[in-house]
Scaffold this motif. Structure first.
Motif, PDB file in Angstrom:
ATOM      1  N   ASN A 143      -7.635   4.833  -1.297  1.00 34.79           N
ATOM      2  CA  ASN A 143      -6.824   5.506  -2.302  1.00 34.79           C
ATOM      3  C   ASN A 143      -5.647   4.600  -2.663  1.00 34.79           C
ATOM      4  O   ASN A 143      -5.014   4.021  -1.789  1.00 34.79           O
ATOM      5  CB  ASN A 143      -6.313   6.832  -1.735  1.00 34.79           C
ATOM      6  CG  ASN A 143      -5.581   7.659  -2.767  1.00 34.79           C
ATOM      7  OD1 ASN A 143      -4.633   7.190  -3.382  1.00 34.79           O
ATOM      8  ND2 ASN A 143      -6.003   8.886  -2.959  1.00 34.79           N
ATOM      9  N   MET A 144      -5.402   4.464  -3.942  1.00 36.26           N
ATOM     10  CA  MET A 144      -4.303   3.600  -4.382  1.00 36.26           C
ATOM     11  C   MET A 144      -3.448   4.329  -5.398  1.00 36.26           C
ATOM     12  O   MET A 144      -3.964   4.877  -6.364  1.00 36.26           O
ATOM     13  CB  MET A 144      -4.850   2.319  -4.988  1.00 36.26           C
ATOM     14  CG  MET A 144      -5.533   1.443  -3.965  1.00 36.26           C
ATOM     15  SD  MET A 144      -5.861  -0.185  -4.607  1.00 36.26           S
ATOM     16  CE  MET A 144      -6.540  -0.943  -3.127  1.00 36.26           C
ATOM     17  N   GLN A 145      -2.142   4.318  -5.159  1.00 38.57           N
ATOM     18  CA  GLN A 145      -1.240   5.000  -6.079  1.00 38.57           C
ATOM     19  C   GLN A 145      -0.265   4.031  -6.743  1.00 38.57           C
ATOM     20  O   GLN A 145       0.439   4.414  -7.652  1.00 38.57           O
ATOM     21  CB  GLN A 145      -0.435   6.066  -5.321  1.00 38.57           C
ATOM     22  CG  GLN A 145      -1.302   7.045  -4.556  1.00 38.57           C
ATOM     23  CD  GLN A 145      -1.612   8.287  -5.348  1.00 38.57           C
ATOM     24  OE1 GLN A 145      -0.741   8.876  -5.962  1.00 38.57           O
ATOM     25  NE2 GLN A 145      -2.859   8.684  -5.350  1.00 38.57           N
ATOM     26  N   CYS A 146      -0.195   2.807  -6.252  1.00 41.20           N
ATOM     27  CA  CYS A 146       0.789   1.898  -6.844  1.00 41.20           C
ATOM     28  C   CYS A 146       0.219   0.508  -7.098  1.00 41.20           C
ATOM     29  O   CYS A 146       0.562  -0.124  -8.082  1.00 41.20           O
ATOM     30  CB  CYS A 146       2.044   1.818  -5.973  1.00 41.20           C
ATOM     31  SG  CYS A 146       1.852   0.823  -4.479  1.00 41.20           S
ATOM     32  N   GLY A 147      -0.601   0.009  -6.210  1.00 36.32           N
ATOM     33  CA  GLY A 147      -1.150  -1.336  -6.377  1.00 36.32           C
ATOM     34  C   GLY A 147      -0.224  -2.445  -5.937  1.00 36.32           C
ATOM     35  O   GLY A 147      -0.606  -3.614  -5.951  1.00 36.32           O
ATOM     36  N   VAL A 148       1.002  -2.097  -5.561  1.00 38.24           N
ATOM     37  CA  VAL A 148       1.989  -3.144  -5.286  1.00 38.24           C
ATOM     38  C   VAL A 148       2.642  -3.013  -3.907  1.00 38.24           C
ATOM     39  O   VAL A 148       3.740  -3.522  -3.675  1.00 38.24           O
ATOM     40  CB  VAL A 148       3.090  -3.184  -6.375  1.00 38.24           C
ATOM     41  CG1 VAL A 148       2.515  -3.716  -7.676  1.00 38.24           C
ATOM     42  CG2 VAL A 148       3.697  -1.797  -6.602  1.00 38.24           C
ATOM     43  N   GLY A 149       1.987  -2.309  -2.990  1.00 43.82           N
ATOM     44  CA  GLY A 149       2.510  -2.269  -1.627  1.00 43.82           C
ATOM     45  C   GLY A 149       3.671  -1.323  -1.405  1.00 43.82           C
ATOM     46  O   GLY A 149       4.371  -1.435  -0.402  1.00 43.82           O
ATOM     47  N   LEU A 150       3.892  -0.371  -2.317  1.00 46.78           N
ATOM     48  CA  LEU A 150       5.064   0.486  -2.187  1.00 46.78           C
ATOM     49  C   LEU A 150       4.739   1.954  -1.897  1.00 46.78           C
ATOM     50  O   LEU A 150       5.626   2.710  -1.536  1.00 46.78           O
ATOM     51  CB  LEU A 150       5.917   0.416  -3.464  1.00 46.78           C
ATOM     52  CG  LEU A 150       6.527  -0.947  -3.803  1.00 46.78           C
ATOM     53  CD1 LEU A 150       7.212  -0.895  -5.162  1.00 46.78           C
ATOM     54  CD2 LEU A 150       7.526  -1.385  -2.737  1.00 46.78           C
ATOM     55  N   CYS A 151       3.477   2.365  -2.043  1.00 46.87           N
ATOM     56  CA  CYS A 151       3.191   3.802  -1.931  1.00 46.87           C
ATOM     57  C   CYS A 151       2.574   4.200  -0.593  1.00 46.87           C
ATOM     58  O   CYS A 151       2.563   5.372  -0.227  1.00 46.87           O
ATOM     59  CB  CYS A 151       2.287   4.262  -3.064  1.00 46.87           C
ATOM     60  SG  CYS A 151       0.535   3.854  -2.821  1.00 46.87           S
ATOM     61  N   GLY A 152       2.019   3.257   0.157  1.00 42.17           N
ATOM     62  CA  GLY A 152       1.487   3.547   1.483  1.00 42.17           C
ATOM     63  C   GLY A 152       0.105   4.179   1.518  1.00 42.17           C
ATOM     64  O   GLY A 152      -0.416   4.444   2.591  1.00 42.17           O
ATOM     65  N   HIS A 153      -0.506   4.434   0.371  1.00 38.97           N
ATOM     66  CA  HIS A 153      -1.784   5.148   0.372  1.00 38.97           C
ATOM     67  C   HIS A 153      -2.981   4.298   0.782  1.00 38.97           C
ATOM     68  O   HIS A 153      -3.995   4.831   1.206  1.00 38.97           O
ATOM     69  CB  HIS A 153      -2.061   5.752  -1.007  1.00 38.97           C
ATOM     70  CG  HIS A 153      -1.330   7.034  -1.235  1.00 38.97           C
ATOM     71  ND1 HIS A 153      -1.885   8.257  -0.997  1.00 38.97           N
ATOM     72  CD2 HIS A 153      -0.077   7.275  -1.657  1.00 38.97           C
ATOM     73  CE1 HIS A 153      -1.015   9.203  -1.284  1.00 38.97           C
ATOM     74  NE2 HIS A 153       0.105   8.633  -1.685  1.00 38.97           N
ATOM     75  N   CYS A 154      -2.907   2.987   0.598  1.00 42.23           N
ATOM     76  CA  CYS A 154      -4.113   2.163   0.733  1.00 42.23           C
ATOM     77  C   CYS A 154      -4.232   1.534   2.108  1.00 42.23           C
ATOM     78  O   CYS A 154      -4.918   0.533   2.270  1.00 42.23           O
ATOM     79  CB  CYS A 154      -4.107   1.078  -0.335  1.00 42.23           C
ATOM     80  SG  CYS A 154      -2.786  -0.115  -0.074  1.00 42.23           S
ATOM     81  N   GLN A 155      -3.560   2.146   3.117  1.00 39.85           N
ATOM     82  CA  GLN A 155      -3.588   1.531   4.439  1.00 39.85           C
ATOM     83  C   GLN A 155      -4.943   1.587   5.098  1.00 39.85           C
ATOM     84  O   GLN A 155      -5.648   2.582   5.026  1.00 39.85           O
ATOM     85  CB  GLN A 155      -2.629   2.271   5.353  1.00 39.85           C
ATOM     86  CG  GLN A 155      -1.212   2.013   4.971  1.00 39.85           C
ATOM     87  CD  GLN A 155      -0.290   2.707   5.914  1.00 39.85           C
ATOM     88  OE1 GLN A 155      -0.355   2.461   7.103  1.00 39.85           O
ATOM     89  NE2 GLN A 155       0.519   3.567   5.377  1.00 39.85           N
ATOM     90  N   ILE A 157      -4.424  -2.490   1.564  1.00 37.23           N
ATOM     91  CA  ILE A 157      -5.551  -3.086   0.838  1.00 37.23           C
ATOM     92  C   ILE A 157      -5.102  -3.686  -0.497  1.00 37.23           C
ATOM     93  O   ILE A 157      -5.622  -4.707  -0.925  1.00 37.23           O
ATOM     94  CB  ILE A 157      -6.649  -2.025   0.592  1.00 37.23           C
ATOM     95  CG1 ILE A 157      -7.114  -1.433   1.925  1.00 37.23           C
ATOM     96  CG2 ILE A 157      -7.798  -2.605  -0.211  1.00 37.23           C
ATOM     97  CD1 ILE A 157      -8.189  -2.172   2.630  1.00 37.23           C
ATOM     98  N   CYS A 158      -4.118  -3.059  -1.146  1.00 39.11           N
ATOM     99  CA  CYS A 158      -3.705  -3.568  -2.458  1.00 39.11           C
ATOM    100  C   CYS A 158      -2.981  -4.897  -2.336  1.00 39.11           C
ATOM    101  O   CYS A 158      -2.955  -5.687  -3.261  1.00 39.11           O
ATOM    102  CB  CYS A 158      -2.813  -2.552  -3.171  1.00 39.11           C
ATOM    103  SG  CYS A 158      -1.151  -2.396  -2.481  1.00 39.11           S
ATOM    104  N   ARG A 159      -2.391  -5.133  -1.179  1.00 37.34           N
ATOM    105  CA  ARG A 159      -1.574  -6.327  -0.981  1.00 37.34           C
ATOM    106  C   ARG A 159      -2.351  -7.399  -0.222  1.00 37.34           C
ATOM    107  O   ARG A 159      -2.371  -8.560  -0.598  1.00 37.34           O
ATOM    108  CB  ARG A 159      -0.322  -5.930  -0.186  1.00 37.34           C
ATOM    109  CG  ARG A 159       0.613  -7.066   0.153  1.00 37.34           C
ATOM    110  CD  ARG A 159       1.660  -6.628   1.171  1.00 37.34           C
ATOM    111  NE  ARG A 159       1.104  -6.560   2.533  1.00 37.34           N
ATOM    112  CZ  ARG A 159       1.828  -6.250   3.609  1.00 37.34           C
ATOM    113  NH1 ARG A 159       3.110  -5.921   3.482  1.00 37.34           N
ATOM    114  NH2 ARG A 159       1.267  -6.235   4.797  1.00 37.34           N
TER     115      ARG A 159
HETATM  116  S1  FES Z   1      -1.764   1.074  -3.454  1.00 38.48           S
HETATM  117 FE1  FES Z   1       0.269   1.629  -2.981  1.00 38.48          FE
HETATM  118  S2  FES Z   1       0.634   0.506  -1.150  1.00 38.48           S
HETATM  119 FE2  FES Z   1      -1.347  -0.167  -1.759  1.00 38.48          FE
END
Ligand code: FES
Ligand SMILES: Cc1cc2nc3c(=O)[nH]c(=O)nc-3n(C[C@H](O)[C@H](O)[C@H](O)COP(=O)(O)OP(=O)(O)OC[C@H]3O[C@@H](n4cnc5c(N)ncnc54)[C@H](O)[C@@H]3O)c2cc1C
Ligand code: SF4
Ligand code: SF4
Lengths: 394, 287
Positions: free
Chosen positions: B247-259, B265-267
């Motif tokens: 799950n991705m909510q930001c794509g830039v390492g700030l939302c914590g969803h893609c852990q 994963i986004c970073r």
């Molecule tokens: S998508 Fe938000 S931290 Fe990776």
């Protein structure tokens, strides 16, 4: 660890300037001086029978005489007639709310052209935090790395953070839920502040030993009537900190903790804690370093599109949702994610622990789950595996 | 909709997209379309195959979608989207001329440029072929068959023949020298190809497993088994690249969803090397 948002002119530690001592009026004068410099002053107040950060106009707004008692699943704040102002440990509220608001509109776009117009962020006026604990300062240091230390930074967090003035008050009254000593974040303040105070309560009125951590801290203190700190004052400070260390609850053995957790992902203790945990997410809401947010787009009746960002929790089922279902559908997987992230994988992700030992998650857990106990149970049963593999894993 | 170009502010919040206009729309399958997009106000930075963008269906939401063409080619940005829920359906329904929001590019790429002249095998399951399409095109550009062996082998799996993506284009890859194996979970009348999972096809791929590199994308179970099978066929771990999804909510390492364990994963991804750490992480369930 390098400071990402250093206090200007700070040397990272106190001691460059000799400590001073102020009385209650001096503390009030510090707050007024900050206001005259254009800061919004925010400090501990009593709200709904809990210590909560709110705007303060002077020393009279601070929680004088209030004392707390905390234990797993319990927080009580009671009034007293004494003159101690900082005679309590942290409440549910933390500095996180000041720098990363629970809800924020990022932009709005009109129905016709869909051009996103960014919403001016609230709370960008220079802020001075007065009377926050060293564990709070440490939590800011962690948020700095998460939100300000990566390739992309949260611009609103960064602008709130850059102007932030911090007057911390060292901790003389930890609760049984506190374990800052084992996380290395307290009870004394080492760095990351403009001013650091220690409240000394002896037979007479409390006095405040003040150490300077930055140029602007020095400038504020210069405006206030103060005395040089004597050897007796310094000794009294050490006594406050020593007493705090002994009053603290038991701690967490941090040695090798990330590795311990990594090799215990199938430890049966996760099932045991999952049978008690309600997945309510209180622990993540009160934690000063939990930074997860969700992004939501909403359209009103006129067709205006709004993008909002709100605090989220890894205890929400939807947090890990991908097409086909949640990755962490069980309470076991969600509690494990939370605990192993805080104390383990946070290191790999951000080069620091995600826990400062403030104990909020312990006191505010409705069923009294104690992170420290979960960790020691894992340590005691290191290497044990769950009996059967979980069904339904992806 | 009145979609006139707008001046783009110098500094934007990382959650603010740029508007792109849908200039082309191609139906791939019943539930999947490819959108061609051109910037309305200004372009995002140059992308590489394997990276992804966050696409906004205005008023509905935003989701992570891989770049599905080779951005180095002189053509509009392409995204191949499968309609599985509210946002992806709204994106698929955006009419030509309409606007979508684009933020990106994010994440690690397939690293096609550093594959040199070694054999490559691309393994895709379902919509997982979308993020690999640009890499396949780039690999075909870079290497022509020498006659000795097929330098590029493409193994594609789909649930059934009607779910196959880029069918015509696959034939073009074949004409350009790629070795192609297509398999389906369930056959339909008229299907003469193999039936079964992609892993069953791997041993027959005409590549030198000891020196080849692999790019793998699809459902996580498929990735796990494919990577393991390639390793068992003699491919060194650091030659195997996989692309993961959370799950991705930001794509830039700030939302914590893609852990996923130690990763965002986004970073740190979505493309990872299948090393021992990756294998161990993929082995733990519900993480
Ligand atoms: S998508 Fe938000 S931290 Fe990776
Ligand atoms: C790096 C990456 C690349 C991707 N590339 C593509 C692609 O090229 N083409 C394509 O069709 N799909 C791709 N996906 C999957 C796509 O993001 C999901 O299908 C999409 O989020 C579903 O959203 P929805 O609102 O339509 O569905 P719903 O099921 O209604 O989802 C609700 C919300 O859950 C989240 N969510 C649901 N499914 C996923 C998922 N699979 N992955 C991440 N978050 C999810 C989103 O936040 C979404 O808004 C990719 C995902 C990732 C992480
Ligand atoms: S995990 Fe608990 S003790 Fe640690 S910082 Fe968060 S709330 Fe405080
Ligand atoms: S540990 Fe306690 S506070 Fe946290 S989700 Fe479980 S029940 Fe709620």
């Amino acid at each position: 660890m390098p400071d990402l948002f250093p206090q200007p002119g700070g040397d990272g530690g106190a001691g460059s300037k000799p400590a001073r001592v102020v009385d209650r009026a001096g503390l009030d004068a510090v707050i007024r001086s900050l206001q005259s410099r254009g800061y919004r002053t925010v400090g501990p107040t009593v709200r709904d029978r809990a210590i909560s950060l709110a705007e303060i106009s002077g020393v009279a707004d601070l929680p004088q005489g209030w004392h707390d008692s905390q234990s797993p699943g319990s927080y009580r704040l009671t009034p007293g007639a004494d003159l101690e102002i900082f005679g309590w440990a942290v409440g549910a509220d933390s500095v996180k709310r000041q720098l990363l608001p629970p809800r924020e509109v990022v932009w709005r776009a009109g129905a016709q052209d869909l051009v996103p117009h960014e919403e001016p962020a609230a709370g960008l006026a220079p802020l001075a935090l007065v009377g926050v604990r060293p564990c709070e300062v440490a939590a800011l240091g962690i948020l700095d790395r998460v939100l300000g230390g990566g390739r992309v930074t949260d611009p609103r967090y960064a602008s709130r953070r850059e102007g932030l003035f911090i007057c911390t008050v060292e901790c003389g009254s930890p609760a049984s839920t506190c374990f800052c000593t084992s996380m290395g974040t307290g009870p004394g303040a080492e760095s990351g502040f403009d001013l650091a105070m220690t409240e000394i309560v002896e037979e007479d009125d409390p006095r405040y030993l003040v150490r300077v951590g930055s140029d602007r801290g020095a400038a504020v203190l210069d405006e206030v009537e103060s005395q040089p700190a004597t050897l007796r004052d310094e000794a009294a400070r050490q006594e406050v900190l020593a007493r705090a260390r002994t009053r603290m609850g038991h701690g967490v053995v941090t040695e090798g903790l990330p590795e311990l957790l990594e090799r215990n992902l199938e430890n049966p203790r996760w099932d045991q804690v999952a049978s008690r945990c309600l997945s309510c997410g209180n622990c993540t809401q009160v934690c000063p370093t939990c930074f997860c947010v969700s992004v939501e787009d909403i359209t009103d009746l006129a067709g205006t599109v709004e993008r909002r960002r709100r605090w989220a929790s890894c205890f929400e089922v939807g947090h890990s949702y991908i097409h086909g279902g949640a990755v962490r559908p069980t309470t076991r997987s969600r509690y494990r994610q939370w605990a192993t992230h805080k104390l383990g994988t946070w290191h790999a992700q951000f080069g620091t622990s995600g826990c400062v030992g403030c104990g909020r998650c312990i006191a505010w857990c409705p069923v009294g789950i104690d992170l420290r106990e979960e960790v020691s149970a894992i340590r005691a049963s290191d290497g044990m595996r769950a009996l059967a593999p979980r069904p339904g894993g992806g | 909709m009145a979609l006139a170009a707008e001046a783009v502010p110098e500094v934007r919040h990382p959650l603010t997209p740029l508007r792109y206009r849908v200039v082309g729309k191609r139906r791939e399958t019943e539930d999947t379309v490819t959108l061609s997009l051109l910037p309305l106000d200004g372009p995002i930075a140059m992308t590489k195959p394997g990276q992804f963008n966050m696409l906004t269906a205005f008023g509905v939401g935003e989701v992570a979608i891989s770049i599905s063409n080779d951005p180095a080619a002189d053509e509009p940005l392409e995204h191949t989207i499968r309609a599985v829920g509210a946002v992806s359906s709204a994106l698929c329904q955006t009419p030509p001329g309409g606007a979508v929001g684009v933020r990106g590019p994010f994440g690690t790429d397939w690293g096609v440029a550093d594959l040199g002249q070694s054999d490559a095998i691309v393994v895709a399951g379902g919509i997982g072929l979308a993020p690999l399409r640009g890499a396949i095109r780039a690999l075909l550009e870079r290497r022509r068959p020498t006659g000795k062996s097929h330098l590029l082998s493409v193994v594609v799996g789909a649930r059934n023949p009607s779910q196959l993506l880029f069918e015509e284009e696959m034939l073009a890859w074949q004409r350009a020298g790629a070795h192609l194996q297509v398999t389906v979970d369930t056959a339909r009348p008229g299907w003469s190809g193999p039936v079964g999972v992609v892993t069953d096809q791997l041993a027959r791929a005409p590549v030198d497993f000891a020196t080849a590199a692999a790019l793998v994308c699809g459902p996580e179970v498929m990735i796990r088994y494919t990577a393991r099978t390639l390793f068992d066929l003699g491919m060194p771990r650091d030659h195997i690249r996989i692309s993961l999804e959370r799950n991705m909510q930001c794509g830039v390492g700030l939302c914590g969803h893609c852990q996923l364990g130690p990763w965002l994963i986004c970073r740190d991804g979505p493309v990872f090397t299948y090393d021992l750490e990756a294998e161990a992480i993929l082995a733990s369930r519900q993480r």
